[in-house]
Write an enzyme that holds these catalytic residues in place. Structure first.
Site, short mmCIF file in Angstrom:
data_model
loop_
_atom_site.label_atom_id
_atom_site.label_comp_id
_atom_site.label_asym_id
_atom_site.label_seq_id
_atom_site.Cartn_x
_atom_site.Cartn_y
_atom_site.Cartn_z
N GLN A 17 0.85 -1.20 0.00
CA GLN A 17 0.00 0.00 0.00
C GLN A 17 0.88 1.24 0.00
O GLN A 17 1.96 1.23 0.59
CB GLN A 17 -0.86 0.02 1.27
N1 LIG Z 1 -6.72 -14.74 -10.13
C1 LIG Z 1 -5.67 -14.55 -9.34
N2 LIG Z 1 -5.80 -13.78 -8.23
C2 LIG Z 1 -4.71 -13.62 -7.44
C3 LIG Z 1 -3.46 -14.22 -7.75
N3 LIG Z 1 -2.58 -13.87 -6.78
C4 LIG Z 1 -3.25 -13.09 -5.91
N4 LIG Z 1 -4.55 -12.94 -6.29
C5 LIG Z 1 -5.59 -12.15 -5.62
O1 LIG Z 1 -5.16 -10.80 -5.57
C6 LIG Z 1 -5.56 -10.17 -4.35
C7 LIG Z 1 -4.39 -9.56 -3.65
O2 LIG Z 1 -3.50 -10.56 -3.19
P1 LIG Z 1 -2.51 -10.32 -1.95
O3 LIG Z 1 -1.65 -11.54 -1.85
O4 LIG Z 1 -3.24 -9.88 -0.75
O5 LIG Z 1 -1.65 -9.09 -2.52
P2 LIG Z 1 -0.38 -8.38 -1.86
O6 LIG Z 1 0.60 -8.16 -2.94
O7 LIG Z 1 0.10 -9.17 -0.69
O8 LIG Z 1 -0.99 -6.99 -1.40
P3 LIG Z 1 -0.50 -6.02 -0.19
O9 LIG Z 1 -0.42 -6.88 1.01
O10 LIG Z 1 -1.49 -4.94 -0.07
O11 LIG Z 1 0.83 -5.50 -0.62
C8 LIG Z 1 -6.24 -11.28 -3.54
O12 LIG Z 1 -7.62 -11.13 -3.70
C9 LIG Z 1 -5.74 -12.56 -4.17
O13 LIG Z 1 -6.66 -13.62 -4.05
C10 LIG Z 1 -3.35 -15.02 -8.94
O14 LIG Z 1 -2.32 -15.58 -9.30
N5 LIG Z 1 -4.49 -15.14 -9.69
#
Ligand SMILES: Nc1nc2c(ncn2[C@@H]2O[C@H](COP(=O)(O)OP(=O)(O)OP(=O)(O)O)[C@@H](O)[C@H]2O)c(=O)[nH]1
Ligand SMILES: [Mg+2]
Lengths: 184, 348
Positions: free
Chosen positions: A70
């Site tokens: 974020q």
């Molecule tokens: N379809 C799909 N959705 C994904 C994939 N990887 C993550 N998501 C979705 O993307 C969203 C964000 O995933 P997070 O793992 O929380 O993202 P992050 O990078 O950790 O985000 P921050 O913690 O805010 O930095 C979630 O709703 C996941 O389910 C993927 O390979 N395919």
């Protein structure tokens, strides 16, 4: 016990690697981490600080740092640069709107002196989505070919299906391993 | 859960006792469970006191070191060049060590302590950089400009040649890459006082964008993979189950109803969200955001919940993290639960 004593106790062990996972919010960093560790990925919330996991893989001890992406957390990223062996840059390949933002954040990271020695793995994540840009599209959008300062590699993957996560990490380990463990 | 202790787990705990003993499995397992439970309780108890002790120890070690660094920084002066560079070097290495100390202590710190420590470190780092700039400005400038220059020529030039895109959402006149991309973007943009509808097949598992809308009613009768709502005013947006995240950015005076896995709300004011979220919602740089449970429905919404992989039973609509409000204990003033009597209960 003074600070130095504590620091000595925490001395780097052999065959231990520190991987730092960064990327814009929503890229899928935490999902990758949990999937890699065989955990449930359906209940992951946006990361408010960071997660650390230590796992064994191919005889290496991997300390993986997943720091929230974020906006308000990005200024803290630099607190995690120290002694990073591998940088994993995670991209939401379906989020075409923020690719430019993504390119800028990555290119300023690569200027960081404290990341100078790190190998870069770019995960073009969310390849399971029909609207996702291909790995080559991401490579172009992030101008990866202009990177001359780091060893790098881009891999298309999906954190949800788990596809290509392992090959990505294996490439990273090979590259880092070749640099730091064969020397001695 | 924000922070997890390192676990050396590949999920391969071995239970080799089974092959060698003849006692029925079931009994053995029960006994084993009982023993494990006892050990677990004991460990939990020990861990608790250990971690309290560690936190105390951390705070005092951290603060002592912080004070030393601050003092070092405060005595920097140009009088003695040699000494100055020695002091700056000393400070640099001390900050690095302190950062390492923090990194290695994160397993037992709470989120609040961690953020505070991070903030302190950042202050020290800024202090150091200020001193460096003040006394040794040239060197730094030369280094930066060379690096940025090298990158710019390769990257930014081709992008500038492209026409600017219609979405002015993100920073400076960039967006070259993005225009490649616009043709395929699904959604609605630049509309005023209209009713806008999309059926399932247009949005199913797509990344959908709604931007620059004013006074509109939007209905999305299907299941996108991600939904972006940007620069929208005084509009009502109802959407079927979103399999991953919903982004809300720079919206004001809106009513939204949507089920999703994550909700990420930024720079938004005076907006009501009727939410079904299976993990958590966050807000960043927002004020006056109200939350209530999702109540909208349409034919086929159950199937879309399934398609999106969202658990119908699990709704954390009132668990909201404010990234600008991390004080432990006091609730964020930036969001509220909409009182039951004021909630909208009919949707046209
Ligand atoms: N379809 C799909 N959705 C994904 C994939 N990887 C993550 N998501 C979705 O993307 C969203 C964000 O995933 P997070 O793992 O929380 O993202 P992050 O990078 O950790 O985000 P921050 O913690 O805010 O930095 C979630 O709703 C996941 O389910 C993927 O390979 N395919
Ligand atoms: Mg995360």
């Amino acid at each position: 016990m003074g600070l130095l004593t504590i620091l000595k106790k925490m001395k780097h062990k052999e065959r231990e690697m520190r991987l730092l996972m960064l990327g814009l919010d929503n890229a899928g960093k935490t999902t990758i981490l949990k999937k890699f560790n065989g955990e449930d990925v359906s209940t992951i919330s946006p990361t408010l600080g960071f997660n650390i996991k230590t796992l064994e893989h191919r005889g290496f001890k991997l300390n993986i740092w997943d720091v929230g992406g974020q906006k308000s957390l990005r200024s803290y990223w630099r607190n995690y640069f120290e002694s990073t062996d591998g940088l994993v840059w995670v991209v939401d390949s379906a989020d075409r709107l923020r690719l430019e933002d993504c390119r800028q954040e990555l290119s300023s990271l690569l200027l960081e002196e404290r990341l100078a020695g790190a190998t870069l793995l770019v995960f073009a994540n969310k390849q399971d989505l029909p609207g996702a840009l291909s790995k080559d599209g991401i490579r172009e959008a992030l101008a990866l070919d202009s990177i001359k300062t780091h060893h790098w590699c881009i891999i298309g993957c999906s954190a949800v299906t788990g596809e290509n996560l392992l090959p990505g990490v294996d490439w990273l380990l090979d590259d880092i391993g070749a640099r730091i463990f064969t020397a001695d | 859960m924000i922070m997890e202790a390192p676990v050396a787990s590949d999920g391969v705990t071995s239970t080799g006792y089974r092959e060698t003993v003849k006692i029925p499995d079931r009994l053995l397992r029960r006994d084993q469970d009982r023993l494990e439970e006892a050990v677990r309780r004991k460990e939990a108890k020990e861990n608790l006191s250990v971690s309290e002790e560690k936190i105390d120890h951390f705070s005092s070690a951290f603060n002592t070191e912080k004070t030393v660094i601050e003092e070092l920084l405060s005595v920097c002066s140009e009088a003695d060049r040699d000494q100055l560079s020695r002091v700056l070097e000393e400070v640099t290495s001390r900050i690095q060590q302190l950062q390492k100390f923090l990194n290695d202590s994160t397993v037992f710190l709470t989120q609040y302590e961690l953020r505070q420590a991070q903030a302190s470190l950042q202050k020290l780092q800024c202090g150091l950089e200020e001193k460096r700039d003040e006394f040794i400005p040239k060197k730094k400038f030369a280094f930066r400009s060379r690096n940025i220059g090298a990158n710019m020529s390769k990257v930014i030039k081709p992008i500038r040649d492209q026409p600017a895109s219609s979405d002015s959402g993100s920073s400076d006149g960039n967006l070259g890459v993005v225009s490649v991309v616009y043709a395929e973007q699904c959604g609605f943009s630049n509309a005023h006082s209209q009713v806008l509808t999309k059926e399932a097949d247009e949005i199913q598992q797509r990344d959908v964008l709604l931007s620059h809308l004013t006074n509109c009613k939007v209905r999305l009768l299907g299941s996108p993979s991600t939904l972006h709502i940007k620069h929208v005013r005084d509009s009502e947006i109802l959407c079927g189950p979103v399999s991953s995240s919903v982004f809300v950015d720079q919206c004001t005076g809106c009513t939204l109803a949507v089920p999703c896995q994550q909700l990420r709300t930024h720079n938004t004011t005076d907006t009501q969200v009727y939410l079904h979220v299976t993990s958590r919602a966050i807000i960043e740089d927002c004020t006056g955001v109200g939350f209530a449970p999702f109540t909208w429905s349409y034919d086929g919404i159950d199937a879309d919940f399934k398609l999106a992989g969202l658990d119908f039973e699990r709704n954390n609509w009132n668990q909201v993290d404010d990234f600008n409000w991390l004080a432990a204990g006091t609730p964020s003033p930036n969001w509220t639960v909409i009182p039951a009597l004021e909630r909208k209960c009919t949707w046209e």
